[in-house]
Design a protein around this motif. Structure first.
Motif, PDB file in Angstrom:
ATOM      1  N   HIS A  71       0.810  -1.214   0.000  1.00 12.68           N
ATOM      2  CA  HIS A  71       0.000   0.000   0.000  1.00 12.68           C
ATOM      3  C   HIS A  71       0.847   1.269   0.000  1.00 12.68           C
ATOM      4  CE1 HIS A  71      -3.533  -2.419   0.436  1.00 12.68           C
ATOM      5  NE2 HIS A  71      -3.102  -2.950   1.566  1.00 12.68           N
ATOM      6  N   GLU A 117      -6.494   1.350   5.957  1.00 13.41           N
ATOM      7  CA  GLU A 117      -5.405   0.707   5.216  1.00 13.41           C
ATOM      8  C   GLU A 117      -4.210   1.643   5.081  1.00 13.41           C
ATOM      9  OE1 GLU A 117      -6.260  -1.537   1.776  1.00 13.41           O
ATOM     10  OE2 GLU A 117      -7.445  -2.931   2.984  1.00 13.41           O
ATOM     11  N   THR A 147      -7.096  -1.243  -4.892  1.00 12.30           N
ATOM     12  CA  THR A 147      -6.322  -1.265  -3.658  1.00 12.30           C
ATOM     13  C   THR A 147      -6.060   0.176  -3.219  1.00 12.30           C
ATOM     14  OG1 THR A 147      -4.200  -1.288  -4.840  1.00 12.30           O
ATOM     15  CG2 THR A 147      -5.151  -3.419  -4.272  1.00 12.30           C
ATOM     16  N   ARG A 254     -12.842  -3.437   5.174  1.00 11.27           N
ATOM     17  CA  ARG A 254     -11.890  -2.902   4.214  1.00 11.27           C
ATOM     18  C   ARG A 254     -12.589  -2.560   2.908  1.00 11.27           C
ATOM     19  NH1 ARG A 254      -7.147  -2.529   7.075  1.00 11.27           N
ATOM     20  NH2 ARG A 254      -8.064  -2.576   9.149  1.00 11.27           N
ATOM     21  N   GLY A 487      -2.284  -8.724   3.314  1.00 10.74           N
ATOM     22  CA  GLY A 487      -1.933  -7.448   2.709  1.00 10.74           C
ATOM     23  C   GLY A 487      -1.049  -7.533   1.485  1.00 10.74           C
TER      24      GLY A 487
END
Length: 504
Positions: A71, A117, A147, A254, A487
């Motif tokens: 991320h 996130e 994402t 999420r 993740g």
């Protein structure tokens, strides 16, 4: 090469070809470029000759390149010499938080999921001693790969010359402001922020999210207050680090792709705002195949055609039945004793179908023909060792689509000789979401291997059964979409068993 001469078409290190200026500010220019070796788009930051903080930015970029959180923007290269200096990073496409807020506040749970996130990613950066210090809506992106991506860790603070004695508190406050913006569509800061209106105030203090937007859950209001609204805390302790923000939002769902109802198969045009490594081109997004309605391939009277075909079949069956009945009656009447002549019984000899047998592969290889040729090759043999606890897995990627770096990656089995393949049973990881193909052929070359089976949403014990006869010496289990796991995105294979009725 002098930095003052950098123009579109310039090639850096005989590899990165600059194409389009994305943004330019205070002697630093962001470019969309092409990595000519890996044939992929990248973001490149270059500097004017008099830019004062080149060394600090390059040093920060080199430190950020060691971060592996999917991320966070991945830094690929950073160089500085007498002729030029530059930073090469991941080219990110998608919508910034500012873009998402263009039509008003987000659904509270979605806003919280995006920030949750981002908080987890920044917590990992802080563990490595790297900080952001200037979080803005343009730094938080919902990518086209569905994402969350945080842009500019370490690099942006060096770029703008920002320092602090309390990096945890500053980044926690930045995350709180992003959450406030997501919940209200306003920006709670002294400075203006793009197209977002300033947060309303009462008695010289920013209003809380629930005072601005109806329907904000109380717990999200509290998290925002503790992160970035000290005047409204009323004795509640401050959230002083990204890790504490992540913990406070740990139970939030999420973010998932935004569903788009399609009555037909339209195209949707979206655009992204300029940001670090963020695609600013207009893009055409076509409805995924599985969302498109069924297409009628015949004429509108297709139902009548089907009815006529069924009627014809029924008539033919009746004619055959009448003919058989007439023949039977005739045979019966023609027999002297009135009995039907019985045919002499015969014994038919049929061989039973060949039973598929498990065939052990002679060799297993991590197969990456579209990348560096090998994918965790040292682990490949563990998939044919008969031990269900050992496994091979792909490299980690930044998205389910293999980071948009390649079309697929897989495990190649050499059976030793060409043979017919009845089916292949592969024990995959339990994380759902993989799309896996079975390819078979007589050469260990991607273009020579034919796809004979495909499974979407594969996980656990998966059987690949060719729809038609398939034979070859090489069997390839080919991931075209990877599942998410902790993740990260990677494919896992514990064991593979190939069944064959015999050599081809």
């Amino acid at each position: 090469m002098s930095t003052s001469a950098i123009e579109p078409g310039t090639r850096l290190s005989d590899r990165f070809r600059l194409e389009d200026r994305v943004s330019e500010s205070d002697g630093a220019t962001y470019w969309k470029a092409i990595d000519e070796i890996l044939a992929r788009p990248v973001a490149v930051l270059t500097f004017a000759p008099d830019f004062p903080r080149v060394q600090e930015v390059v040093t920060a970029a080199r430190a950020a390149s060691r971060l592996t959180d999917p991320h966070l923007t991945q830094v690929f290269d950073a160089a500085q010499d007498a002729d030029h200096a530059y930073v090469v990073s991941e080219w990110v496409t998608g919508d910034t938080l500012a873009d998402l807020l263009s039509s008003g506040p987000l659904d509270p749970e979605r806003a919280a999921g995006l920030v949750a996130e981002a908080a987890e990613a920044l917590a990992h950066a802080h563990e490595a001693g790297l900080y952001h210090l200037c979080l803005r809506p343009g730094n938080l992106v919902w990518t086209t790969g569905n994402t969350v991506k945080v842009l500019g860790v370490a690099v942006d603070s060096a770029l703008y010359g920002l320092t602090t004695d309390q990096p945890g508190l500053d980044d926690a406050e930045g995350l709180g402001r992003l959450l406030y913006a997501g919940l209200t569509g306003h920006w709670p800061g002294d400075e203006e922020e793009g197209t977002l209106p300033a947060a309303p105030m009462t008695d010289g203090h920013f209003c809380t999210p629930r005072q601005v937007t109806a329907g904000v859950p109380g717990y999200l209001d509290t998290v925002t207050i503790r992160a970035c609204l000290p005047e409204s805390r009323r004795g509640q302790g401050a959230l002083s680090s990204p890790a504490e923000i992540a913990e406070a939002l740990a139970d939030v769902a999420r973010p998932m792709p935004i569903s788009i109802p399609y009555g037909s198969a339209p195209s949707v045009t979206t655009s992204a705002s300029p940001s670090e490594g963020l695609d600013t081109d207009r893009r055409r997004l076509t409805a995924p195949q599985h969302l498109q309605p069924a297409v009628q391939t015949g004429p509108q009277g297709g139902g009548n055609v089907l009815n006529r075909a069924l009627m014809t079949a029924v008539v033919l069956l009746v004619i055959v039945a009448v003919g058989v009945g007439a023949w039977t009656i005739g045979r019966s009447l023609g027999s002297p004793d009135g009995q039907e002549a019985q045919p002499t019984p015969t014994t038919a000899t049929t061989s039973p179908p060949a039973q598929a047998q498990a065939v052990k592969a002679e060799k297993a290889t991590g197969f990456d023909p579209l990348g560096d040729q090998e994918e965790k090759a040292e682990l490949a043999a563990l998939t044919i060792d008969g031990k269900p606890s050992t496994f091979w897995k792909t490299d980690n990627y930044n998205s389910a689509a293999l980071g948009n770096l390649k079309d697929g990656v897989g495990l190649l089995l050499d059976m030793g000789k060409s043979m017919q393949i009845s089916d292949v049973v592969a024990t995959l990881g339990e994380a759902p979401g993989a799309t896996v193909e079975l390819k078979v052929g007589d050469q260990a070359d991607l273009s020579s291997l034919k796809t004979v089976a495909r499974v979407k949403g594969a996980s656990g014990k998966t059987t690949f059964k060719p729809e038609q006869t398939a034979s070859g010496q090489y069997v390839l289990i080919w991931f075209t979409r990877l599942p998410a796991d902790a993740g990260k995105f990677h494919g896992t294979i514990y064991e593979v068993v190939v069944h064959s009725p015999g050599s081809a």
